[in-house]
Design a protein around this motif. Structure first.
Motif, PDB file in Angstrom:
ATOM      1  N   ASP A   1       1.022  -0.951   0.027  1.00 24.81           N
ATOM      2  CA  ASP A   1       0.583  -0.321  -0.094  1.00 24.81           C
ATOM      3  C   ASP A   1       0.530   1.479   0.374  1.00 24.81           C
ATOM      4  O   ASP A   1       0.923   1.112   1.249  1.00 24.81           O
ATOM      5  CB  ASP A   1      -0.703   0.198   1.474  1.00 24.81           C
ATOM      6  N   ILE A   2       1.485   1.643  -1.630  1.00 23.88           N
ATOM      7  CA  ILE A   2       2.180   2.882  -1.108  1.00 23.88           C
ATOM      8  C   ILE A   2       1.390   4.240  -0.049  1.00 23.88           C
ATOM      9  O   ILE A   2       2.496   4.568   0.146  1.00 23.88           O
ATOM     10  CB  ILE A   2       2.532   3.025  -2.601  1.00 23.88           C
ATOM     11  N   VAL A   3       0.252   4.327  -0.556  1.00 15.45           N
ATOM     12  CA  VAL A   3       0.191   5.647   0.203  1.00 15.45           C
ATOM     13  C   VAL A   3       0.125   5.464   1.237  1.00 15.45           C
ATOM     14  O   VAL A   3       0.350   5.937   2.062  1.00 15.45           O
ATOM     15  CB  VAL A   3      -1.421   5.499   0.074  1.00 15.45           C
TER      16      VAL A   3
ATOM     17  N   MET B   1       4.398   5.741   2.422  1.00  8.84           N
ATOM     18  CA  MET B   1       4.728   7.389   1.588  1.00  8.84           C
ATOM     19  C   MET B   1       3.831   8.050   3.355  1.00  8.84           C
ATOM     20  O   MET B   1       4.579   8.668   3.854  1.00  8.84           O
ATOM     21  CB  MET B   1       3.623   8.346   1.097  1.00  8.84           C
ATOM     22  N   ASP B   2       3.135   7.673   4.173  1.00  3.74           N
ATOM     23  CA  ASP B   2       2.145   8.415   4.867  1.00  3.74           C
ATOM     24  C   ASP B   2       3.478   8.840   6.525  1.00  3.74           C
ATOM     25  O   ASP B   2       3.173   8.760   6.821  1.00  3.74           O
ATOM     26  CB  ASP B   2       0.620   8.318   5.282  1.00  3.74           C
ATOM     27  N   GLY B   3       3.654   6.692   6.375  1.00  8.39           N
ATOM     28  CA  GLY B   3       4.377   6.322   7.454  1.00  8.39           C
ATOM     29  C   GLY B   3       5.860   7.313   7.245  1.00  8.39           C
ATOM     30  O   GLY B   3       6.099   7.650   8.593  1.00  8.39           O
ATOM     31  N   ILE B   4       6.374   7.308   6.543  1.00 11.25           N
ATOM     32  CA  ILE B   4       7.593   7.801   5.801  1.00 11.25           C
ATOM     33  C   ILE B   4       7.197   9.296   6.047  1.00 11.25           C
ATOM     34  O   ILE B   4       8.505   9.901   7.054  1.00 11.25           O
ATOM     35  CB  ILE B   4       7.990   7.813   4.674  1.00 11.25           C
ATOM     36  N   ARG B   5       6.693  10.538   5.860  1.00  9.78           N
ATOM     37  CA  ARG B   5       6.448  11.653   5.985  1.00  9.78           C
ATOM     38  C   ARG B   5       6.109  11.779   7.156  1.00  9.78           C
ATOM     39  O   ARG B   5       6.293  12.865   7.897  1.00  9.78           O
ATOM     40  CB  ARG B   5       4.779  12.240   5.210  1.00  9.78           C
TER      41      ARG B   5
ATOM     42  N   SER C   1       6.732  -6.283   9.879  1.00  9.64           N
ATOM     43  CA  SER C   1       5.772  -7.603   9.583  1.00  9.64           C
ATOM     44  C   SER C   1       4.479  -6.640   9.160  1.00  9.64           C
ATOM     45  O   SER C   1       3.764  -7.664   8.517  1.00  9.64           O
ATOM     46  CB  SER C   1       5.884  -8.169  10.710  1.00  9.64           C
ATOM     47  N   ASP C   2       4.064  -5.367   9.814  1.00 13.08           N
ATOM     48  CA  ASP C   2       2.625  -5.160   9.207  1.00 13.08           C
ATOM     49  C   ASP C   2       2.907  -4.207   8.036  1.00 13.08           C
ATOM     50  O   ASP C   2       1.665  -3.169   7.966  1.00 13.08           O
ATOM     51  CB  ASP C   2       2.100  -4.449  10.254  1.00 13.08           C
ATOM     52  N   ASP C   3       4.405  -4.048   7.835  1.00 10.42           N
ATOM     53  CA  ASP C   3       4.515  -3.048   6.272  1.00 10.42           C
ATOM     54  C   ASP C   3       4.606  -1.458   6.829  1.00 10.42           C
ATOM     55  O   ASP C   3       4.466  -0.705   5.411  1.00 10.42           O
ATOM     56  CB  ASP C   3       2.903  -3.144   5.250  1.00 10.42           C
ATOM     57  N   ASN C   4       4.725  -1.601   8.449  1.00  8.32           N
ATOM     58  CA  ASN C   4       4.798   0.082   7.853  1.00  8.32           C
ATOM     59  C   ASN C   4       6.779   0.073   8.078  1.00  8.32           C
ATOM     60  O   ASN C   4       7.708  -0.135   7.962  1.00  8.32           O
ATOM     61  CB  ASN C   4       4.663   0.029   9.962  1.00  8.32           C
ATOM     62  N   PRO C   5       6.415   1.460   7.780  1.00  6.92           N
ATOM     63  CA  PRO C   5       8.173   2.100   6.934  1.00  6.92           C
ATOM     64  C   PRO C   5       8.726   2.468   8.512  1.00  6.92           C
ATOM     65  O   PRO C   5       8.340   3.253   9.260  1.00  6.92           O
ATOM     66  CB  PRO C   5       7.770   2.823   6.158  1.00  6.92           C
ATOM     67  N   ILE C   6      10.071   2.506   8.555  1.00  7.93           N
ATOM     68  CA  ILE C   6      10.920   2.712   9.610  1.00  7.93           C
ATOM     69  C   ILE C   6      12.064   3.106   9.124  1.00  7.93           C
ATOM     70  O   ILE C   6      13.102   2.747   8.151  1.00  7.93           O
ATOM     71  CB  ILE C   6      11.210   1.727   9.770  1.00  7.93           C
ATOM     72  N   ILE C   7      12.092   4.309   9.171  1.00  5.87           N
ATOM     73  CA  ILE C   7      13.716   5.519   8.925  1.00  5.87           C
ATOM     74  C   ILE C   7      14.835   4.723   9.647  1.00  5.87           C
ATOM     75  O   ILE C   7      14.487   4.659  10.869  1.00  5.87           O
ATOM     76  CB  ILE C   7      13.470   7.113   9.357  1.00  5.87           C
ATOM     77  N   LEU C   8      15.850   4.730   8.570  1.00  8.18           N
ATOM     78  CA  LEU C   8      16.272   4.455   8.943  1.00  8.18           C
ATOM     79  C   LEU C   8      18.649   5.030   9.171  1.00  8.18           C
ATOM     80  O   LEU C   8      18.183   5.879   8.230  1.00  8.18           O
ATOM     81  CB  LEU C   8      17.762   3.119   8.724  1.00  8.18           C
ATOM     82  N   ASP C   9      19.265   5.042   9.306  1.00 10.24           N
ATOM     83  CA  ASP C   9      20.495   5.507   8.933  1.00 10.24           C
ATOM     84  C   ASP C   9      20.346   7.108   9.099  1.00 10.24           C
ATOM     85  O   ASP C   9      20.218   7.833   8.778  1.00 10.24           O
ATOM     86  CB  ASP C   9      20.969   5.316   7.561  1.00 10.24           C
ATOM     87  N   PHE C  10      20.810   7.319  10.462  1.00  9.83           N
ATOM     88  CA  PHE C  10      21.251   8.855  10.807  1.00  9.83           C
ATOM     89  C   PHE C  10      22.876   9.755  10.244  1.00  9.83           C
ATOM     90  O   PHE C  10      22.303   9.690  11.562  1.00  9.83           O
ATOM     91  CB  PHE C  10      20.283   8.693  12.009  1.00  9.83           C
ATOM     92  N   GLY C  11      22.985   8.792   9.680  1.00  5.97           N
ATOM     93  CA  GLY C  11      24.911   9.634   9.505  1.00  5.97           C
ATOM     94  C   GLY C  11      24.979  10.667   9.010  1.00  5.97           C
ATOM     95  O   GLY C  11      25.941  11.567   9.380  1.00  5.97           O
TER      96      GLY C  11
ATOM     97  N   ALA D   1       7.467   8.371  -6.102  1.00  3.35           N
ATOM     98  CA  ALA D   1       7.461   7.920  -7.830  1.00  3.35           C
ATOM     99  C   ALA D   1       7.850   6.472  -7.989  1.00  3.35           C
ATOM    100  O   ALA D   1       8.015   5.695  -8.958  1.00  3.35           O
ATOM    101  CB  ALA D   1       8.406   9.234  -8.348  1.00  3.35           C
ATOM    102  N   TRP D   2       9.532   6.688  -7.351  1.00  4.85           N
ATOM    103  CA  TRP D   2       9.801   5.028  -7.653  1.00  4.85           C
ATOM    104  C   TRP D   2       8.980   4.345  -7.013  1.00  4.85           C
ATOM    105  O   TRP D   2       9.001   3.396  -8.020  1.00  4.85           O
ATOM    106  CB  TRP D   2      11.265   5.221  -6.556  1.00  4.85           C
ATOM    107  N   LEU D   3       8.323   4.136  -6.720  1.00  2.00           N
ATOM    108  CA  LEU D   3       7.475   2.929  -5.705  1.00  2.00           C
ATOM    109  C   LEU D   3       6.306   2.575  -6.299  1.00  2.00           C
ATOM    110  O   LEU D   3       6.524   1.609  -6.517  1.00  2.00           O
ATOM    111  CB  LEU D   3       7.247   3.168  -4.704  1.00  2.00           C
ATOM    112  N   LYS D   4       5.760   4.007  -7.067  1.00  6.96           N
ATOM    113  CA  LYS D   4       4.896   3.782  -8.463  1.00  6.96           C
ATOM    114  C   LYS D   4       5.863   3.162  -9.554  1.00  6.96           C
ATOM    115  O   LYS D   4       5.354   2.512  -9.483  1.00  6.96           O
ATOM    116  CB  LYS D   4       4.374   5.068  -8.355  1.00  6.96           C
ATOM    117  N   GLU D   5       6.677   3.592  -9.056  1.00  6.58           N
ATOM    118  CA  GLU D   5       6.472   2.555 -11.096  1.00  6.58           C
ATOM    119  C   GLU D   5       7.360   1.286 -10.767  1.00  6.58           C
ATOM    120  O   GLU D   5       7.013   0.943 -11.331  1.00  6.58           O
ATOM    121  CB  GLU D   5       8.546   3.384 -11.255  1.00  6.58           C
TER     122      GLU D   5
END
Length: 239
Positions: free
Chosen positions: A142-144, A147-151, A176-186, A225-229
């Motif tokens: 579910d791209i929407v 992206m909502d989680g990323i935002r 496991s629930d398809d929630n996005p988790i932001i990584l890499d804070f370098g 855009a990449w996800l939709k592609e």
């Protein structure tokens, strides 16, 4: 002694260096850290990263001595502060974010020590990276919602006065629930602060040296855009 990796996904990083002005390929670089926290590095100007085989990687990876990348453990310092110099700035950010948690930002647990050296940052582990989500999971994404989680995660950072400065599909995990988790804070710093490293080629609009909210906003648009592609590509392959 050989690194003895079994798949490209064993690598910590697999990148390409390109000429910024022309986009011409210069070399591929790759890193690996084994189960004993021994670090390996390799590079080649002969093949692009997608053409490298596991045999190539094992042949080219060279072991890096501990003293070149890891600081010695100092028992007088809190374990949470014992971190390699190259990740010190990231650790400071993660220490701050630990006091301001968000469900779409990775959980930070402290650091790891091996052979008397500080060998890394300990984070919550996730099996799936957004870059490989379409390959690793059979059901649709579910791209929407993604992206909502990323935002939401990025908005939390921005409200705290920080920009990530390196958002891309390899720096976002999927739980496991398809929630996005932001990584890499370098590259994450307060707005206006100077950056030691910034952005990943292909996901930034141009070179930049200071932290800014607009870097994340641009990257978010590119990720969507990449996800939709990718989704359309998979749908075409399935027909």
């Amino acid at each position: 002694m050989c690194a003895n990796i079994c798949t490209k996904r064993d690598l910590k990083d697999l990148c390409e260096v390109e000429d910024y002005e022309t986009g011409a390929f210069i070399r591929s670089t790759f890193t690996y850290v084994d189960e004993q926290d021994i670090a390996w590095f390799g590079r080649t100007a002969d093949k692009r990263k997608y053409h490298l085989t596991v045999e190539d990687l094992n042949r080219l990876l060279q072991e890096i001595s501990d003293e070149k990348i890891y600081p010695l453990k100092n028992s007088s310092i809190s374990m949470a502060k014992l971190l390699p110099q190259i990740t010190l700035e990231e650790a400071k950010v993660l220490e701050f974010l630990k006091q301001h948690p968000h469900p779409n930002i990775v959980k930070y647990h402290g650091c790891t020590v091996n052979r008397g050296y500080i060998t890394g940052i300990a984070l919550e582990k996730y099996e799936i990276i957004l870059q490989y989500r379409f390959e690793d999971v059979p059901h649709d994404l579910d791209i929407v919602a993604c992206m909502d989680g990323i935002r939401k995660g990025v908005k939390h950072l921005h409200l705290l006065g920080y920009a990530h400065n390196d958002l891309n599909p390899t720096n976002i995990a999927i739980d496991s629930d398809d929630n996005p988790i932001i990584l890499d804070f370098g590259s994450c710093r307060r707005f206006g602060e100077k950056l030691l490293t910034a952005g990943t080629y292909g996901w930034i609009d141009g070179e930049y040296a200071t932290s800014a909210q607009r870097h994340d906003e641009s990257a978010i648009n590119k990720i969507e855009a990449w996800l939709k592609e990718e989704k359309n590509k998979r749908a075409t392959m399935a027909t």
